[in-house]
Design a protein around this motif. Structure first.
Motif, PDB file in Angstrom:
ATOM      1  N   CYS A  41      25.094  40.121  47.221  1.00 13.17           N
ATOM      2  CA  CYS A  41      25.173  41.568  47.449  1.00 13.17           C
ATOM      3  C   CYS A  41      24.953  41.928  48.914  1.00 13.17           C
ATOM      4  N   LEU A  42      24.088  41.182  49.602  1.00 14.20           N
ATOM      5  CA  LEU A  42      23.785  41.484  51.000  1.00 14.20           C
ATOM      6  C   LEU A  42      24.934  41.101  51.908  1.00 14.20           C
ATOM      7  N   LEU A  43      25.264  41.979  52.849  1.00 13.63           N
ATOM      8  CA  LEU A  43      26.393  41.744  53.744  1.00 13.63           C
ATOM      9  C   LEU A  43      26.194  40.494  54.588  1.00 13.63           C
ATOM     10  N   ARG A  44      24.966  40.246  55.031  1.00 11.98           N
ATOM     11  CA  ARG A  44      24.707  39.055  55.848  1.00 11.98           C
ATOM     12  C   ARG A  44      25.083  37.785  55.089  1.00 11.98           C
ATOM     13  N   ALA A  73      32.996  42.657  47.279  1.00 12.44           N
ATOM     14  CA  ALA A  73      33.410  43.413  48.465  1.00 12.44           C
ATOM     15  C   ALA A  73      34.717  44.135  48.169  1.00 12.44           C
ATOM     16  N   ILE A  74      34.910  45.247  48.865  1.00  9.29           N
ATOM     17  CA  ILE A  74      36.160  45.987  48.748  1.00  9.29           C
ATOM     18  C   ILE A  74      36.932  45.861  50.062  1.00  9.29           C
ATOM     19  N   ARG A  75      38.248  46.100  50.000  1.00 16.22           N
ATOM     20  CA  ARG A  75      39.093  46.007  51.186  1.00 16.22           C
ATOM     21  C   ARG A  75      39.414  47.372  51.775  1.00 16.22           C
ATOM     22  N   LYS A  76      39.322  48.424  50.945  1.00 16.09           N
ATOM     23  CA  LYS A  76      39.607  49.787  51.410  1.00 16.09           C
ATOM     24  C   LYS A  76      38.832  50.773  50.544  1.00 16.09           C
ATOM     25  N   ARG A  77      38.727  52.004  51.027  1.00 17.83           N
ATOM     26  CA  ARG A  77      37.880  52.997  50.364  1.00 17.83           C
ATOM     27  C   ARG A  77      38.324  53.293  48.928  1.00 17.83           C
ATOM     28  N   GLY A  78      39.616  53.247  48.669  1.00 20.89           N
ATOM     29  CA  GLY A  78      40.116  53.563  47.342  1.00 20.89           C
ATOM     30  C   GLY A  78      39.723  52.565  46.276  1.00 20.89           C
ATOM     31  N   GLU A  79      39.111  51.432  46.678  1.00 21.88           N
ATOM     32  CA  GLU A  79      38.700  50.420  45.707  1.00 21.88           C
ATOM     33  C   GLU A  79      37.279  50.648  45.190  1.00 21.88           C
ATOM     34  N   ARG A  80      36.690  51.770  45.559  1.00 21.27           N
ATOM     35  CA  ARG A  80      35.357  52.113  45.044  1.00 21.27           C
ATOM     36  C   ARG A  80      35.375  53.575  44.604  1.00 21.27           C
ATOM     37  N   LYS A  81      34.843  53.861  43.409  1.00 24.31           N
ATOM     38  CA  LYS A  81      34.856  55.213  42.864  1.00 24.31           C
ATOM     39  C   LYS A  81      33.521  55.503  42.190  1.00 24.31           C
ATOM     40  N   GLY A  82      33.061  56.729  42.351  1.00 21.68           N
ATOM     41  CA  GLY A  82      31.818  57.132  41.702  1.00 21.68           C
ATOM     42  C   GLY A  82      30.584  56.866  42.539  1.00 21.68           C
ATOM     43  N   THR A  83      30.768  56.326  43.733  1.00 20.59           N
ATOM     44  CA  THR A  83      29.661  56.091  44.655  1.00 20.59           C
ATOM     45  C   THR A  83      30.190  56.227  46.069  1.00 20.59           C
ATOM     46  N   GLU A  92      31.569  45.891  55.927  1.00 19.92           N
ATOM     47  CA  GLU A  92      31.946  44.924  54.904  1.00 19.92           C
ATOM     48  C   GLU A  92      33.465  44.823  54.785  1.00 19.92           C
ATOM     49  N   MET A  93      34.142  45.957  54.733  1.00 16.02           N
ATOM     50  CA  MET A  93      35.599  45.960  54.613  1.00 16.02           C
ATOM     51  C   MET A  93      36.247  45.272  55.802  1.00 16.02           C
ATOM     52  N   ASN A  98      39.055  40.640  57.745  1.00 16.11           N
ATOM     53  CA  ASN A  98      39.187  39.660  58.820  1.00 16.11           C
ATOM     54  C   ASN A  98      39.226  38.240  58.254  1.00 16.11           C
ATOM     55  N   PHE A  99      38.393  37.971  57.249  1.00 11.60           N
ATOM     56  CA  PHE A  99      38.410  36.672  56.586  1.00 11.60           C
ATOM     57  C   PHE A  99      39.774  36.395  55.959  1.00 11.60           C
ATOM     58  N   ILE A 100      40.327  37.391  55.287  1.00  5.08           N
ATOM     59  CA  ILE A 100      41.626  37.227  54.624  1.00  5.08           C
ATOM     60  C   ILE A 100      42.740  36.994  55.638  1.00  5.08           C
ATOM     61  N   GLU A 101      42.760  37.798  56.705  1.00 13.34           N
ATOM     62  CA  GLU A 101      43.834  37.695  57.689  1.00 13.34           C
ATOM     63  C   GLU A 101      43.739  36.417  58.508  1.00 13.34           C
ATOM     64  N   SER A 102      42.534  36.043  58.930  1.00 15.07           N
ATOM     65  CA  SER A 102      42.389  34.858  59.775  1.00 15.07           C
ATOM     66  C   SER A 102      42.744  33.580  59.030  1.00 15.07           C
TER      67      SER A 102
END
Length: 244
Positions: A41-44, A73-83, A92-93, A98-102
């Motif tokens: 859960c932690l970003l680190r 983790a989410i990739r964009k804002r639309g992937e989270r709802k209700g919070t 995080e996004m 960056n992980f996906i693209e690299s």
């Protein structure tokens, strides 16, 4: 992967929050690497995980990869709802993308539900689970999609990957926007293009040169963008500044 008539296990590597399995897909006789992920859960800790996954892929000679599971983790804002999406979610996004693209990964098209995780009361939902593959994986299974199943008693929905074999012709040549921001990139590509000793008619020359360019760009991308340590350090500094 547990069925011996479908998959032949060769080896595996276990790390903190992932298991990478190497083996042979029996029907296609294709050697591949499947990485099951269960992120923290932690970003680190997420950044550490993505860095470890990048290092494993970068050190391997196997071209056919699949990363799947709960990336938390989410990739964009639309992937989270209700919070609400807080500042650390923005970091995080950026780090996740960056992980996906690299690593030049591609997310399979999703079929079914838009979200894969739901809170106990159903008011909050996110897209935390997904399937990411290399381009070589798509060349082997070009019609692959991820099908989100019904949620039963667990907070997460199961995902099933299926591929309908259809030949739609060659895959498009893919680029990353960050490449064009690198000084001398276009000159380097031009020099590579003129150096390839390919002969034949115009179509054959173009096709073979494009294949050579694709190979060289993958190596250059890995050498130039594959090391996430600097990105990790920068993001951690931003987090400390935000007192996250």
């Amino acid at each position: 992967m547990w069925h011996k008539d479908a998959f032949t296990y060769e080896s595996h590597e276990m790390g903190k929050r992932f298991i990478a399995v190497v083996g042979q897909h029996t029907k296609s006789n294709c050697r591949c690497v499947v990485v099951n992920v269960y992120s923290a859960c932690l970003l680190r800790e997420k950044i550490d995980l993505w860095g470890n996954l990048s290092a494993i892929k970068g050190a391997s000679l196997d071209p056919i990869w699949c990363f799947c599971g709960d990336f938390n983790a989410i990739r964009k804002r639309g992937e989270r709802k209700g919070t609400s999406v807080r500042d650390n979610h923005t970091s995080e996004m950026g780090s996740f993308n960056n992980f996906i693209e690299s690593n030049m990964l591609i997310e399979l098209p999703i079929v079914g539900k838009k979200y894969t995780w739901f809170s106990s009361n159903g008011k909050a939902m996110s897209r935390l689970d997904r399937v990411l593959v290399s381009e070589e994986w798509l060349q082997e299974w070009p019609m692959g999609k991820q099908y989100v199943q019904r949620r039963e008693v667990f907070y997460h929905c199961a995902i099933v990957v299926k591929s309908l074999v259809k030949d739609w012709g060659p895959k498009p040549f893919r680029t990353i926007d960050a490449w064009f921001m690198e000084k001398g990139f276009l000159t380097m590509v031009k020099d590579w293009w003129t150096s390839y000793p390919v002969q034949g008619n115009a179509f054959v020359v173009f096709k073979e040169k494009l294949k050579c360019l694709k190979r060289d760009l993958k190596v250059w991308n890995r050498d130039s963008f594959g090391n996430m340590e600097s990105s990790k350090k920068k993001i951690l500094e931003e987090l400390e500044a935000l007192d996250c």
